[in-house]
Design a protein around this motif. Structure first.
Motif, short mmCIF file in Angstrom:
data_model
loop_
_atom_site.label_atom_id
_atom_site.label_comp_id
_atom_site.label_asym_id
_atom_site.label_seq_id
_atom_site.Cartn_x
_atom_site.Cartn_y
_atom_site.Cartn_z
N PRO A 81 3.12 -21.01 4.50
CA PRO A 81 2.81 -19.77 5.23
C PRO A 81 4.06 -19.25 5.94
N THR A 82 4.09 -17.95 6.18
CA THR A 82 5.18 -17.40 6.98
C THR A 82 4.81 -17.33 8.45
N LEU A 83 3.50 -17.23 8.75
CA LEU A 83 3.05 -17.19 10.14
C LEU A 83 2.77 -18.62 10.60
N CYS A 104 -0.93 -14.46 5.63
CA CYS A 104 -2.12 -15.02 6.27
C CYS A 104 -3.30 -14.07 6.07
N ASP A 105 -4.51 -14.60 6.27
CA ASP A 105 -5.69 -13.74 6.35
C ASP A 105 -6.05 -13.58 7.82
N ASP A 106 -7.26 -13.15 8.11
CA ASP A 106 -7.61 -12.87 9.50
C ASP A 106 -7.86 -14.12 10.33
N SER A 107 -7.84 -15.28 9.72
CA SER A 107 -7.92 -16.54 10.47
C SER A 107 -6.54 -16.96 10.99
N LEU A 108 -5.50 -16.21 10.60
CA LEU A 108 -4.08 -16.50 10.84
C LEU A 108 -3.56 -17.61 9.93
N LYS A 114 -4.42 -14.20 -1.92
CA LYS A 114 -3.04 -13.97 -2.33
C LYS A 114 -2.43 -15.22 -2.96
N LEU A 115 -2.83 -16.39 -2.47
CA LEU A 115 -2.36 -17.64 -3.08
C LEU A 115 -2.77 -17.70 -4.54
N SER A 116 -4.04 -17.38 -4.80
CA SER A 116 -4.54 -17.39 -6.18
C SER A 116 -3.83 -16.34 -7.03
N ASP A 117 -3.68 -15.14 -6.47
CA ASP A 117 -3.01 -14.06 -7.22
C ASP A 117 -1.57 -14.45 -7.56
N PHE A 118 -0.88 -15.06 -6.61
CA PHE A 118 0.50 -15.46 -6.88
C PHE A 118 0.57 -16.47 -8.02
N CYS A 119 -0.29 -17.47 -7.97
CA CYS A 119 -0.27 -18.51 -9.00
C CYS A 119 -0.59 -17.93 -10.38
N ILE A 353 3.71 -10.03 2.04
CA ILE A 353 3.53 -10.32 3.47
C ILE A 353 3.11 -9.03 4.19
N GLU A 354 1.87 -8.96 4.62
CA GLU A 354 1.34 -7.76 5.28
C GLU A 354 0.59 -8.12 6.56
N ASN A 355 -0.47 -8.90 6.45
CA ASN A 355 -1.26 -9.27 7.63
C ASN A 355 -0.42 -10.00 8.67
N ALA A 356 0.47 -10.85 8.22
CA ALA A 356 1.29 -11.63 9.15
C ALA A 356 2.12 -10.70 10.04
N LYS A 357 2.59 -9.60 9.49
CA LYS A 357 3.38 -8.65 10.28
C LYS A 357 2.52 -8.02 11.37
N LYS A 358 1.28 -7.68 11.02
CA LYS A 358 0.37 -7.07 11.99
C LYS A 358 0.09 -8.03 13.15
N TYR A 359 -0.22 -9.27 12.81
CA TYR A 359 -0.55 -10.23 13.88
C TYR A 359 0.68 -10.60 14.70
#
Length: 389
Positions: A81-83, A104-108, A114-119, A353-359
């Motif tokens: 994770p980046t966060l 990250c998702d909304d759980s942080l 995204k993990l599945s999509d990347f793989c 990386i999108e949600n992590a920037k918001k949080y």
């Protein structure tokens, strides 16, 4: 009377810590072996229902060894994770491997979609190996961090890891005591679901040894290997024969004495932290522009850290709110700087990386110690309310 300073997260040493440490000193077992080390390992494994536990000097050293015994080596890649705190990612580099940063998702915690999509989209799965199309490197593992006592979606992440033959290392350094209360993983503790899990006993954690950490697993062979590496890879105790490069990562008996006393109180700590979280939640939900981030509904969290989300409706931004709280003798901090934006990792691969920037931009951590009083919580709420009402 002057308002006392309210720290962010400090130890709660009101059990048998002094008694056990005194006994360790009186018996002169103060170094890296002793009855308290053995007992702390056994009791921790029992508490989280793991096959075994290996004590180490800190969570970082535990992650280093966990990655190594999972086969991560030079030239490999690990999805991270980046966060998170940078200590979760640095051990990947210790082994001359490279991280790939996930959102990250909304759980942080790590986003399993995204993990599945990347793989599926960015990799090729061939001969039981997940190969990164961009680099041609073998992705050997995924390192999942359970952020602030929340749990990642381990049901989905486990399915993805099984599909693509990835080892799972759980960074549960913030989540000792958190477990699933519903679903197929019901009763499973953070750190016991993947290949190996790691806890931290730093001074700000749910329980502390001052420093220290613990590796847990249900794979006894991996635990045996981890124990070997953390004790200098000594194959003969008498003649000091070493069969590979090991590490001096052992926990001391004095540290373990503190940890054992702390572990005896962990459920009391969690209960108090839950009560304080609920009190914060009740008070803050009435303040426009502020929200206490929730924990997953299908878990019993340890409620380690409390995350306050600031929206545009609140009159202060993150930096100004931290300054305001500090001026009122309330310690607060922003969430960590995103790891993919740190100087040592600027050249490493990132994925959406999108949600992590918001949080990162909108979260402030507020005091959460297990010895926080009702009066402390109310004072903090009142300070927040004075600006937001």
């Amino acid at each position: 009377m002057d308002q006392k300073f309210i720290p962010l997260s400090v130890p709660n040493l009101k059990g048998k810590e002094l008694e056990y440490v005194t006994h360790a000193v009186q018996t002169e077992w103060v170094s890296s072996v002793g009855a308290y080390v053995d007992s702390f390992e056994t009791k921790t494994a029992e508490y989280v229902n793991a096959a075994g536990a290996i004590s180490v000097q800190n969570g970082t050293s535990g992650l280093h060894v966990a990655l190594q015994v999972c086969g991560v080596s030079a030239g490999d890649e690990v999805i991270v994770p980046t966060l998170t705190f940078i200590a979760a990612v640095n051990p990947v580099k210790y082994l001359s491997a490279d991280p790939i940063f996930m959102d990250c998702d909304d759980s942080l915690c790590m986003d399993p979609v995204k993990l599945s999509d990347f793989c599926k989209e960015e990799c090729i799965f061939t001969d039981g190996k997940l190969i990164n199309k961009r680099t041609g490197k073998y992705i050997k593992a995924v390192l999942v961090v359970h952020v602030f006592g929340n749990l990642a979606d381990m049901e989905r992440i486990t399915e993805i890891a099984d599909e693509f033959n990835l080892k799972i290392i759980e960074d549960a350094t913030e989540a000792l005591g958190s477990y699933y209360s519903e679903g197929v993983l019901k009763g499973k503790f953070a750190g016991t679901i993947g290949t190996l899990g790691v806890y931290s006993f730093n001074g700000n954690k749910i329980i502390t040894t001052g420093g220290g950490g613990m590796i847990v697993s249900n794979d006894k062979e991996l635990l045996k290997k981890a124990k070997h590496l953390t004790t200098q890879a000594k194959s003969d105790d008498l003649y000091y024969t070493h069969d590979e490069i090991g590490y001096n990562y052992r926990m001391t008996n004095v540290q373990a004495a503190i940890g054992l006393a702390q572990l005896e109180q962990i459920e009391t700590f969690i209960k108090q932290k839950q009560e304080n979280y609920v009190a914060y939640q009740e008070g803050i939900r009435k303040i426009p522009g502020l929200q206490m981030l929730p924990f997953r509904e299908d878990i019993r969290s340890n409620y380690w850290f409390y995350s306050l989300f600031i929206s545009e409706d609140y009159p202060l931004n993150r930096e100004n709110l931290i300054q305001y709280l500090n001026e009122n003798k309330i310690q607060a901090r922003p969430v960590w700087g995103l790891i993919n934006e740190q100087k040592p990792y600027l050249s490493n691969q990132v994925y959406k990386i999108e949600n992590a920037k918001k949080y990162w931009a909108n979260v402030v951590n507020i005091p959460c110690s297990s010895n926080l009083t009702e009066e402390d919580v109310q004072y903090i709420i009142n300070c927040l309310k004075s600006l937001g009402s």
